[in-house]
Design a protein around this motif. Structure first.
Motif, PDB file in Angstrom:
ATOM      1  N   SER A  62     -11.926 -10.842 -16.571  1.00  0.00           N
ATOM      2  CA  SER A  62     -12.454 -10.639 -15.218  1.00  0.00           C
ATOM      3  C   SER A  62     -11.528  -9.727 -14.425  1.00  0.00           C
ATOM      4  N   GLN A  63     -12.127  -9.012 -13.481  1.00  0.00           N
ATOM      5  CA  GLN A  63     -11.384  -8.107 -12.617  1.00  0.00           C
ATOM      6  C   GLN A  63     -11.854  -8.295 -11.181  1.00  0.00           C
ATOM      7  N   SER A  64     -10.940  -8.068 -10.268  1.00  0.00           N
ATOM      8  CA  SER A  64     -11.306  -8.070  -8.857  1.00  0.00           C
ATOM      9  C   SER A  64     -10.424  -7.081  -8.123  1.00  0.00           C
ATOM     10  N   ARG A  65     -10.940  -6.564  -7.037  1.00  0.00           N
ATOM     11  CA  ARG A  65     -10.170  -5.617  -6.248  1.00  0.00           C
ATOM     12  C   ARG A  65      -9.267  -6.374  -5.298  1.00  0.00           C
ATOM     13  N   ASP A  66      -8.013  -5.961  -5.251  1.00  0.00           N
ATOM     14  CA  ASP A  66      -7.036  -6.542  -4.345  1.00  0.00           C
ATOM     15  C   ASP A  66      -7.164  -5.827  -3.005  1.00  0.00           C
ATOM     16  N   SER A  67      -7.150  -6.569  -1.938  1.00  0.00           N
ATOM     17  CA  SER A  67      -7.304  -5.950  -0.619  1.00  0.00           C
ATOM     18  C   SER A  67      -5.960  -5.432  -0.123  1.00  0.00           C
ATOM     19  N   SER A  68      -5.693  -4.194  -0.430  1.00  0.00           N
ATOM     20  CA  SER A  68      -4.462  -3.560   0.028  1.00  0.00           C
ATOM     21  C   SER A  68      -4.772  -2.125   0.439  1.00  0.00           C
ATOM     22  N   SER A  69      -3.896  -1.553   1.220  1.00  0.00           N
ATOM     23  CA  SER A  69      -4.105  -0.169   1.642  1.00  0.00           C
ATOM     24  C   SER A  69      -3.491   0.775   0.614  1.00  0.00           C
ATOM     25  N   GLY A  70      -3.847   2.031   0.693  1.00  0.00           N
ATOM     26  CA  GLY A  70      -3.339   3.013  -0.255  1.00  0.00           C
ATOM     27  C   GLY A  70      -4.218   3.075  -1.488  1.00  0.00           C
ATOM     28  N   ALA A 101      -1.271   3.825 -11.607  1.00  0.00           N
ATOM     29  CA  ALA A 101      -0.199   4.394 -10.794  1.00  0.00           C
ATOM     30  C   ALA A 101       0.933   3.374 -10.642  1.00  0.00           C
ATOM     31  N   ARG A 102       0.626   2.130 -10.884  1.00  0.00           N
ATOM     32  CA  ARG A 102       1.608   1.043 -10.843  1.00  0.00           C
ATOM     33  C   ARG A 102       1.909   0.654 -12.299  1.00  0.00           C
TER      34      ARG A 102
END
Length: 151
Positions: A62-70, A101-102
């Protein structure tokens, strides 16, 4: 107590107690019903105890988007949901040109070649073990099961 009362009480009790409540002319039908109830009850329990083998359906991704800027970040979780059999190892996922990128720890998740990523360094994924990592990219990579060794 009438035969009907015994039957009504008996249906709410365990089969062995139900069997002992049976008296009178309907002994055989009550005993047969108690036996059928007990057989159904025990076959249900047998199904829970049956040992099968693990398959690709037991590896949950499973995948989910993390709520962060950038740059968007995505959290991935890979879990072995198999409760019987041996732990799957050498788990490979379809992952396209996966890049981040990380930095992702290569012992956790590593792209070997196009559309081939290795999970957990190829080590077995124990029951309920969760492999979790975060990657950063402008879009979410579709990740899906490719192959594994199931003993």
């Amino acid at each position: 107590m009438t035969q009907r009362e015994r039957l009504e009480i008996g249906t709410t009790m365990e089969p062995s107690k139900f069997f002992h409540l049976a008296h009178g002319d309907h002994n055989q039908s009550v005993a047969a019903l108690a036996t059928k109830t007990e057989q159904a009850h025990s076959s249900t329990h047998r199904k829970l105890l049956v040992h099968g083998t693990c398959t690709n359906r037991d590896i949950s991704i499973s995948q989910s988007r993390d709520s962060s800027s950038g740059i968007p970040q995505y959290i991935v979780q890979i879990v072995n949901t198999c409760v019987s059999g041996c732990a799957p190892s050498k788990i490979h996922l379809h992952c396209g040109w996966f890049a981040s990128a990380r930095i992702v720890n290569p012992r956790t998740f590593k792209r070997l070649s196009y559309d081939d990523c290795l999970v957990n360094g190829g080590n077995p994924l124990k029951t309920s073990q969760i492999i979790r990592f975060t990657y950063s990219n402008s879009f979410m990579y579709p990740l899906s099961f490719k192959s594994a060794k199931f003993c």
